[in-house]
Scaffold this active site. Structure first.
Site, PDB file in Angstrom:
ATOM      1  N   ASP A  18     -28.923  58.621 -95.501  1.00 26.21           N
ATOM      2  CA  ASP A  18     -27.473  58.598 -95.440  1.00 26.21           C
ATOM      3  C   ASP A  18     -27.056  59.921 -94.788  1.00 26.21           C
ATOM      4  O   ASP A  18     -27.843  60.868 -94.745  1.00 26.21           O
ATOM      5  CB  ASP A  18     -26.925  58.485 -96.872  1.00 26.21           C
ATOM      6  CG  ASP A  18     -25.429  58.704 -96.953  1.00 26.21           C
ATOM      7  OD1 ASP A  18     -24.698  58.108 -96.135  1.00 26.21           O
ATOM      8  OD2 ASP A  18     -24.991  59.470 -97.818  1.00 26.21           O
TER       9      ASP A  18
ATOM     10  N   ASP B  43     -23.398  61.697 -94.983  1.00 26.21           N
ATOM     11  CA  ASP B  43     -22.509  62.559 -95.756  1.00 26.21           C
ATOM     12  C   ASP B  43     -23.047  62.793 -97.168  1.00 26.21           C
ATOM     13  O   ASP B  43     -23.418  61.852 -97.868  1.00 26.21           O
ATOM     14  CB  ASP B  43     -21.115  61.935 -95.843  1.00 26.21           C
ATOM     15  CG  ASP B  43     -20.459  61.788 -94.466  1.00 26.21           C
ATOM     16  OD1 ASP B  43     -19.247  61.941 -94.388  1.00 26.21           O
ATOM     17  OD2 ASP B  43     -21.173  61.525 -93.481  1.00 26.21           O
TER      18      ASP B  43
END
Length: 211
Positions: A11, A13
């Site tokens: 991922d 953020d």
């Protein structure tokens, strides 16, 4: 396309980077606090991600594209990320990123961290400012899982040799699809469902788990 030994999908953020990019962009519109609260709810899984993203992106309407330069200056790579990606490459793996964030930022950040392949959402722009809508299909939880499967097939990696690393509820399908799902800097619901939880906010801790 060369065959890789394994695939690691991050991922973006709060995983690859310390920031939530949509909050940084919202700061440019003076709406950072409202968007931060909505992001937190989405990451805990309290609201549908795509619905939440559309409402948060509406808050970005009117932000000039020139503001992206200031956003990029505020990006903080997560401790250990460069060491982990270097180790992935040394061992014949592929480092990938799939994000509910935005290509407008990731297209600069990903290559700077030596990421091999990445996918994210795009922001619609009209006359040099954000129009407040997402351009194209939203990368949501299902989209993240699909990207992991697609890249595994592309690089000839069996799913059993894939690792997914994430922090939010929209990472759970990707983590479930992977051979190993790692909760990193993660919300309680994600830690509860992950195969393993990485405690310190230091991605170098993952090196010992690489094939």
């Amino acid at each position: 396309m060369p065959v890789a030994r394994f695939l690691v999908v991050f991922d973006a953020d709060s995983t690859l980077i310390r920031n939530e990019v949509i909050e940084l962009i919202a700061d440019e519109a003076g709406r950072g606090a409202e968007v931060a609260a909505a992001t937190e709810a989405a990451m805990r899984g309290e609201v549908d991600f795509a619905t939440s993203l559309r409402s948060r992106v509406e808050q970005l309407r009117g932000v000039p594209v020139s503001g992206f330069a200031r956003v990029l200056e505020r990006i903080e790579p997560t401790p250990g990320v460069r060491e982990l990606i270097a180790a992935i490459h040394e061992r014949g793996g592929i480092a990938a990123v799939v994000s509910g964030g935005f290509h407008e930022i990731l297209d600069t950040v990903a290559p700077s961290l030596d990421v091999d392949v990445w996918r994210a959402n795009r922001l619609s722009v009209e006359n040099g400012v954000l129009s407040g809508v997402v351009d194209g299909v939203i990368v949501d939880a299902a989209g993240k899982a699909a990207a992991l499967r697609e890249w595994a097939a592309q690089y000839g990696v069996p799913l059993s040799r894939t690792i997914a690393i994430g922090d939010g509820a929209n990472d759970l399908q990707m983590m479930d699809a992977a051979g190993l799902g790692l909760a990193f800097n993660a919300k309680p619901a994600v830690r509860a469902q992950a195969d393993l939880v990485v405690g310190p906010v230091d991605l170098a801790e993952v090196i010992a788990l690489l094939p």
